[in-house]
Design a protein around this motif. Sequence first.
Motif, short mmCIF file in Angstrom:
data_model
loop_
_atom_site.label_atom_id
_atom_site.label_comp_id
_atom_site.label_asym_id
_atom_site.label_seq_id
_atom_site.Cartn_x
_atom_site.Cartn_y
_atom_site.Cartn_z
N UNK A 19 0.86 -1.18 0.00
CA UNK A 19 0.00 0.00 0.00
C UNK A 19 0.89 1.23 0.00
N UNK A 20 0.82 1.99 -1.06
CA UNK A 20 1.57 3.23 -1.16
C UNK A 20 0.70 4.39 -0.68
N UNK A 21 1.34 5.36 -0.06
CA UNK A 21 0.61 6.53 0.41
C UNK A 21 1.36 7.79 0.00
N UNK A 22 0.61 8.81 -0.35
CA UNK A 22 1.18 10.10 -0.73
C UNK A 22 0.59 11.16 0.19
N UNK A 23 1.45 11.72 1.04
CA UNK A 23 1.01 12.78 1.94
C UNK A 23 1.04 14.11 1.19
N UNK A 24 -0.11 14.78 1.19
CA UNK A 24 -0.25 16.04 0.46
C UNK A 24 -0.24 17.23 1.42
N UNK A 25 0.36 18.31 0.98
CA UNK A 25 0.28 19.56 1.73
C UNK A 25 0.31 20.71 0.73
N UNK A 26 -0.31 21.81 1.12
CA UNK A 26 -0.32 22.99 0.25
C UNK A 26 -1.10 22.81 -1.03
N UNK A 27 -2.08 21.91 -1.00
CA UNK A 27 -2.86 21.65 -2.22
C UNK A 27 -4.32 21.56 -1.85
N UNK A 28 -5.15 22.40 -2.51
CA UNK A 28 -6.57 22.40 -2.18
C UNK A 28 -7.45 22.21 -3.42
N UNK A 29 -6.83 21.98 -4.58
CA UNK A 29 -7.62 21.87 -5.81
C UNK A 29 -7.99 20.41 -6.08
N UNK A 30 -8.64 19.79 -5.13
CA UNK A 30 -8.88 18.35 -5.22
C UNK A 30 -9.85 17.99 -6.32
N UNK A 31 -10.49 18.97 -6.95
CA UNK A 31 -11.42 18.60 -8.02
C UNK A 31 -10.68 18.26 -9.30
N UNK A 32 -9.38 18.54 -9.34
CA UNK A 32 -8.60 18.18 -10.53
C UNK A 32 -7.99 16.79 -10.35
N UNK A 33 -7.26 16.36 -11.36
CA UNK A 33 -6.66 15.04 -11.34
C UNK A 33 -5.62 14.89 -10.24
N UNK A 34 -5.63 13.75 -9.60
CA UNK A 34 -4.61 13.35 -8.64
C UNK A 34 -4.26 11.91 -9.00
N UNK A 46 4.62 6.01 -16.86
CA UNK A 46 3.28 5.63 -17.27
C UNK A 46 2.27 5.87 -16.15
N UNK A 47 1.06 6.21 -16.55
CA UNK A 47 -0.01 6.43 -15.60
C UNK A 47 -0.52 5.10 -15.06
N UNK A 48 -0.58 4.98 -13.75
CA UNK A 48 -1.04 3.76 -13.10
C UNK A 48 -2.51 3.88 -12.71
N UNK A 49 -2.83 4.95 -11.99
CA UNK A 49 -4.20 5.16 -11.53
C UNK A 49 -4.37 6.63 -11.18
N UNK A 50 -5.61 7.11 -11.26
CA UNK A 50 -5.87 8.51 -10.96
C UNK A 50 -7.30 8.69 -10.51
N UNK A 51 -7.53 9.79 -9.79
CA UNK A 51 -8.88 10.15 -9.43
C UNK A 51 -9.15 11.56 -9.92
N UNK A 52 -10.43 11.87 -10.06
CA UNK A 52 -10.85 13.19 -10.52
C UNK A 52 -12.06 13.62 -9.70
N UNK A 53 -12.16 14.92 -9.47
CA UNK A 53 -13.28 15.48 -8.72
C UNK A 53 -13.37 14.86 -7.33
N UNK A 54 -12.25 14.86 -6.64
CA UNK A 54 -12.23 14.39 -5.26
C UNK A 54 -12.46 12.90 -5.09
N UNK A 55 -12.36 12.14 -6.17
CA UNK A 55 -12.56 10.71 -6.08
C UNK A 55 -13.86 10.22 -6.68
N UNK A 56 -14.65 11.13 -7.20
CA UNK A 56 -15.91 10.72 -7.83
C UNK A 56 -15.66 9.86 -9.06
N UNK A 57 -14.53 10.08 -9.70
CA UNK A 57 -14.18 9.31 -10.89
C UNK A 57 -12.79 8.73 -10.70
N UNK A 58 -12.62 7.47 -11.07
CA UNK A 58 -11.32 6.83 -10.99
C UNK A 58 -10.93 6.29 -12.36
#
Length: 124
Positions: A19-34, A46-58
């Motif tokens: 289980x990988x974890x990414x600690x975020x700081x200084x970022x509030x635009x969660x509606x964009x891609x992460x 290469x892109x492995x996985x992503x979420x959009x709009x706070x996780x509504x879309x994966x």
Amino acid sequence: QAQLLESGGDTVEIGGSLRLSCQLSGYSRSRYCMGWFRQSPGKKREGVAAIYDGGRHTFYGNAAQDRFTISRDKNKNTLDLQMNNLQPEDTAMYFCAVAHSEGVCLLEHTYTSWGQGTQVNVAS
């Protein structure tokens, strides 16, 4: 300015999980891609996985389908990647990234802030 710090990389046997974890700081635009990306020596990132709009879309890359799960923990402010049934071809440096504008979530050029990466090795 966004800061990202990955953790959780390790050496595992074939079929193992991480289980990988990414600690975020200084970022509030969660509606964009992460997202999570990976890169092996001599290969393109290469892109492995992503979420959009706070996780509504994966979104998942071909290699991650049915084995990896991306999630967002808003309380801890982390972006996590659960990886199961790991195979030698999953060996790579894994990076998390966040975008500051709209874009295609599995494409590298969408992202503007990156972490330093965490190494995953799957013993063959």
